[in-house]
Scaffold this motif. Structure first.
Motif, short mmCIF file in Angstrom:
data_model
loop_
_atom_site.label_atom_id
_atom_site.label_comp_id
_atom_site.label_asym_id
_atom_site.label_seq_id
_atom_site.Cartn_x
_atom_site.Cartn_y
_atom_site.Cartn_z
N LEU A 21 -31.31 -96.66 -9.02
CA LEU A 21 -31.39 -95.65 -10.09
C LEU A 21 -32.51 -94.66 -9.82
O LEU A 21 -32.34 -93.44 -9.94
N GLY A 22 -33.68 -95.18 -9.46
CA GLY A 22 -34.82 -94.30 -9.18
C GLY A 22 -34.57 -93.42 -7.97
O GLY A 22 -34.95 -92.24 -7.95
N ASP A 23 -33.93 -93.99 -6.96
CA ASP A 23 -33.61 -93.27 -5.74
C ASP A 23 -32.65 -92.11 -6.04
O ASP A 23 -32.90 -90.95 -5.70
N ALA A 24 -31.55 -92.42 -6.74
CA ALA A 24 -30.51 -91.41 -6.99
C ALA A 24 -30.99 -90.31 -7.94
O ALA A 24 -30.61 -89.15 -7.80
N VAL A 44 -35.74 -83.10 -15.40
CA VAL A 44 -34.63 -83.95 -14.92
C VAL A 44 -34.62 -85.26 -15.69
O VAL A 44 -35.60 -86.01 -15.68
N GLU A 45 -33.52 -85.52 -16.40
CA GLU A 45 -33.42 -86.82 -17.07
C GLU A 45 -32.03 -87.41 -16.97
O GLU A 45 -31.68 -88.34 -17.67
N ASP A 46 -31.26 -86.87 -16.05
CA ASP A 46 -29.94 -87.44 -15.75
C ASP A 46 -29.62 -87.09 -14.30
O ASP A 46 -30.25 -86.20 -13.72
N PHE A 47 -28.61 -87.78 -13.74
CA PHE A 47 -28.24 -87.49 -12.36
C PHE A 47 -27.75 -86.05 -12.25
O PHE A 47 -26.94 -85.61 -13.05
N ILE A 48 -28.25 -85.36 -11.23
CA ILE A 48 -27.77 -84.00 -10.99
C ILE A 48 -27.54 -83.80 -9.50
O ILE A 48 -28.10 -84.54 -8.67
N ALA A 49 -26.72 -82.80 -9.17
CA ALA A 49 -26.49 -82.45 -7.77
C ALA A 49 -27.66 -81.61 -7.29
O ALA A 49 -28.23 -80.83 -8.07
N PRO A 50 -28.05 -81.73 -6.01
CA PRO A 50 -29.13 -80.91 -5.48
C PRO A 50 -28.70 -79.45 -5.37
O PRO A 50 -27.51 -79.17 -5.25
N PHE A 51 -29.67 -78.54 -5.40
CA PHE A 51 -29.32 -77.12 -5.22
C PHE A 51 -28.79 -76.91 -3.80
O PHE A 51 -29.06 -77.71 -2.90
N ALA A 52 -28.05 -75.81 -3.62
CA ALA A 52 -27.25 -75.63 -2.40
C ALA A 52 -28.05 -75.70 -1.11
O ALA A 52 -27.54 -76.17 -0.09
N ALA A 241 -50.01 -87.90 -18.12
CA ALA A 241 -49.98 -88.90 -17.05
C ALA A 241 -49.37 -88.32 -15.78
O ALA A 241 -49.87 -88.54 -14.67
N ILE A 242 -48.31 -87.55 -15.95
CA ILE A 242 -47.66 -86.93 -14.79
C ILE A 242 -48.65 -86.01 -14.07
O ILE A 242 -48.76 -86.01 -12.84
N ARG A 243 -49.42 -85.26 -14.83
CA ARG A 243 -50.41 -84.35 -14.26
C ARG A 243 -51.46 -85.13 -13.46
O ARG A 243 -51.86 -84.74 -12.36
N LEU A 244 -51.90 -86.25 -14.02
CA LEU A 244 -52.90 -87.06 -13.32
C LEU A 244 -52.34 -87.63 -12.01
O LEU A 244 -53.03 -87.69 -10.99
N ILE A 245 -51.08 -88.05 -12.08
CA ILE A 245 -50.47 -88.62 -10.87
C ILE A 245 -50.31 -87.54 -9.80
O ILE A 245 -50.67 -87.75 -8.64
N THR A 246 -49.81 -86.36 -10.19
CA THR A 246 -49.60 -85.33 -9.17
C THR A 246 -50.92 -84.77 -8.65
O THR A 246 -51.07 -84.51 -7.46
N ASP A 247 -51.90 -84.60 -9.54
CA ASP A 247 -53.16 -83.96 -9.13
C ASP A 247 -54.11 -84.93 -8.42
O ASP A 247 -54.82 -84.52 -7.50
N LEU A 248 -54.17 -86.17 -8.88
CA LEU A 248 -55.19 -87.08 -8.35
C LEU A 248 -54.63 -88.17 -7.44
O LEU A 248 -55.14 -88.41 -6.35
N VAL A 249 -53.60 -88.85 -7.89
CA VAL A 249 -53.07 -89.97 -7.09
C VAL A 249 -52.35 -89.41 -5.88
O VAL A 249 -52.54 -89.89 -4.75
N ASP A 272 -40.26 -99.91 -18.19
CA ASP A 272 -38.87 -99.50 -18.44
C ASP A 272 -38.34 -98.79 -17.19
O ASP A 272 -38.85 -97.75 -16.80
N ALA A 273 -37.31 -99.37 -16.57
CA ALA A 273 -36.84 -98.87 -15.26
C ALA A 273 -36.32 -97.44 -15.36
O ALA A 273 -36.61 -96.61 -14.48
N TRP A 274 -35.52 -97.14 -16.37
CA TRP A 274 -34.96 -95.79 -16.44
C TRP A 274 -36.05 -94.75 -16.70
O TRP A 274 -36.08 -93.67 -16.11
N LYS A 275 -36.99 -95.11 -17.62
CA LYS A 275 -38.12 -94.22 -17.87
C LYS A 275 -38.92 -93.98 -16.59
O LYS A 275 -39.35 -92.86 -16.29
N ALA A 276 -39.11 -95.05 -15.83
CA ALA A 276 -39.84 -94.93 -14.55
C ALA A 276 -39.10 -93.98 -13.61
O ALA A 276 -39.72 -93.15 -12.93
N ALA A 277 -37.79 -94.09 -13.59
CA ALA A 277 -36.98 -93.22 -12.72
C ALA A 277 -37.12 -91.76 -13.16
O ALA A 277 -37.28 -90.86 -12.32
N VAL A 278 -37.07 -91.51 -14.46
CA VAL A 278 -37.16 -90.14 -14.97
C VAL A 278 -38.54 -89.54 -14.68
O VAL A 278 -38.65 -88.40 -14.20
N ILE A 279 -39.58 -90.30 -14.93
CA ILE A 279 -40.94 -89.80 -14.65
C ILE A 279 -41.06 -89.45 -13.16
O ILE A 279 -41.52 -88.37 -12.79
#
Ligand code: MG
Length: 346
Positions: A21-24, A44-52, A241-249, A272-279
Motif C-alpha cells: 500500500l505504501g509503495d503503490a 495525495v490520499e488515494d492511488f493516482i497515476a503518475p504524470f506523463a 511533522a511532515i515539515r520536520l521530516i522533510t527539513d531535518l530527518v 495506522d498503515a494507511w495513514k503512514a502511506a498517505v503521509i
C-alpha cells in the motif's frame, strides 16, 4: 468472526500488503519535491497515476506497486528456498532476472544504486559474498520485511546475523545492516503480537547491534536517528511533522535519512498503515520506499484484517494468492525456529 488480531499469519500478511500500500501510493510521487507533488497532484490520499513525464513511474496505472514490493517478495522466496544458509548466488541471480523482466516490460524503475553497483562487481568477478562492501543506501531496508516475518526476534544476535547475511551481496555496511535490522525487528515484533511502540523499541535495539556488523561506513547512527526522528515529531500535527521530516530527518535514498523518516512516519501515523502511506506519499524524495517501510511495519503491528480492504482491492502488479502462500511459508519457518527458541507468541 475469529479474532485474527494476534494471528502471526495475519500479521505477516499485514507486513507484506501494508508495504505494498505504501509503495503503490508513493509510486507517482517518488523523486519529486513536496512542492512539485502539491502542484501536480494536490494532497495525495488515494492511488493516482503518475504524470506523463515521471522519470521512473511513467506509464504505470494508479495503484501499481514497484521494486520495493517486488524485491521484498523475491527475497522472501529466496529465504524459503535457501533453508538455514542464505543462498547468495540464487539471490543475486534472482535480482538479475528481476531487472531483466522489469526492462522487458518497459519499466524505468530499475535496480537501486547499491544493488546495481554490487551486481556490476559480481559481473566483473567479485564473489557474491563480497560485492556489497560499499552498499549503504536503503535497498536492503526496503525489502527486508520477509526476514522479520521468518525470524523470531530472540535471540537478537541470531536475528541480526540473519539480516546481515541477506545484506551481504549488496549492502554489507554498518549503516545498511543497522537500517535493515531496525525494519526487520519492527516487523518481527509485530508478527509476534507487538504494537507499533514495542516494534519501535525493538528496532532501536536491533539497529544498535546491526551497526557493529559489515564494513563500517560514515554516516549518522541509525539507532540514535530513529529515536531522535520519532522524538521530534511526537505529538505534532501532521502538517508540522511532515515539515520536520522533510527539513531535518531527510527523505533521500540514503539509509540514514529514509529509514529514520519511516519511523517518524510510523510515530505520526500512530501505527495506522494507511495513514503512514498517505503521509509518506506527500513527503517528497523516496516516497514509495519510505511508505513501503512505514506502512509495512504498521501492517505487521495491526495485521492484514485491519488494513483498508477497499484500497487493497485496487492494488496492481501483486498476486495476493502468491503473497498469502509466501507469508504462510515464512510463518511456518518461523514457528519451526521458535519451537527451539523463546518467542512464545509465534
Ligand atoms: Mg520503488
Amino acid at each position: 468472526m475469529p479474532d485474527t488480531a494476534k494471528d502471526p499469519l495475519d500479521r505477516a500478511m499485514g507486513a507484506l500488503v501494508g508495504g505494498a500500500l505504501g509503495d503503490a501510493l508513493g509510486m507517482p510521487t517518488q523523486l519529486l519535491s513536496p512542492a512539485r507533488i502539491a502542484e501536480l497532484y494536490g494532497h495525495v490520499e488515494d492511488f493516482i497515476a503518475p504524470f506523463a513525464n515521471h522519470p521512473v513511474s511513467k506509464g504505470l496505472a494508479a495503484g501499481t506497486i514497484t521494486d520495493d514490493t517486488e524485491q521484498a517478495l523475491l527475497l522472501g522466496r529466496i529465504l524459503v528456498e535457501s533453508g538455514d544458509r542464505f543462498d547468495h548466488k540464487r539471490w543475486v541471480n534472482a535480482l538479475l532476472d528481476w531487472e531483466r523482466a522489469v526492462k522487458a516490460r518497459g519499466s524505468y524503475d530499475l535496480l537501486g544504486p547499491s544493488t546495481k553497483r554490487a551486481i556490476d562487481a559480481i559481473n566483473s568477478g567479485v564473489p557474491e559474498e563480497e560485492a556489497g562492501r560499499s552498499g549503504d543506501t536503503n535497498g536492503a531496508a526496503m525489502r527486508i520485511a520477509p526476514v522479520g516475518i521468518m525470524m523470531p526476534l530472540e535471540p537478537l544476535g541470531a536475528f541480526v546475523d540473519k539480516v546481515a547475511e541477506t545484506c551481504r551481496a549488496t549492502h554489507n555496511t554498518s549503516i545498511a545492516i543497522a537500517s535493515a535490522a531496525a525494519v526487520a525487528a519492527a516487523v518481527s515484533r509485530g508478527v509476534a503480537g507487538g504494537g507499533w511502540r514495542d516494534a519501535s523499541a525493538s528496532a532501536v535495539a536491533a539497529a544498535r547491534r546491526g551497526a557493529t556488523l559489515g564494513h563500517w561506513v560514515t554516516g549518522g547512527d541509525i539507532a540514535a536517528r530513529i529515536v531522535w526522528a520519532q522524538d521530534i515529531v511526537r505529538g505534532k500535527a501532521i502538517r508540522d511533522a511532515i515539515r520536520l521530516i522533510t527539513d531535518l530527518v531527510g527523505t533521500g535514498v540514503a539509509s540514514q535519512e529514509s529509514v529514520p523518516a519511516a519511523f517518524a512516519v510510523l510515530e505520526v501515523a500512530r501505527g495506522d498503515a494507511w495513514k503512514a502511506a498517505v503521509i509518506s506519499a506527500n513527503l517528497g524524495g523516496d516516497t514509495d520506499t519510505i511508505g513501503a517501510i512505514a506502512a509495512g511495519m504498521a501492517g505487521a503491528c495491526t495485521g492484514f484484517s485491519r488494513l483498508p480492504q477497499q484500497h487493497i482491492a485496487r492494488l496492481k502488479g501483486i498476486d495476493m494468492s502468491e503473497v498469502r502462500a509466501l507469508a504462510a511459508d515464512l510463518v511456518t519457518a518461523r514457528v519451526a525456529k521458535s519451537a527451539s527458541g523463546k518467542d512464545a507468541a509465534a
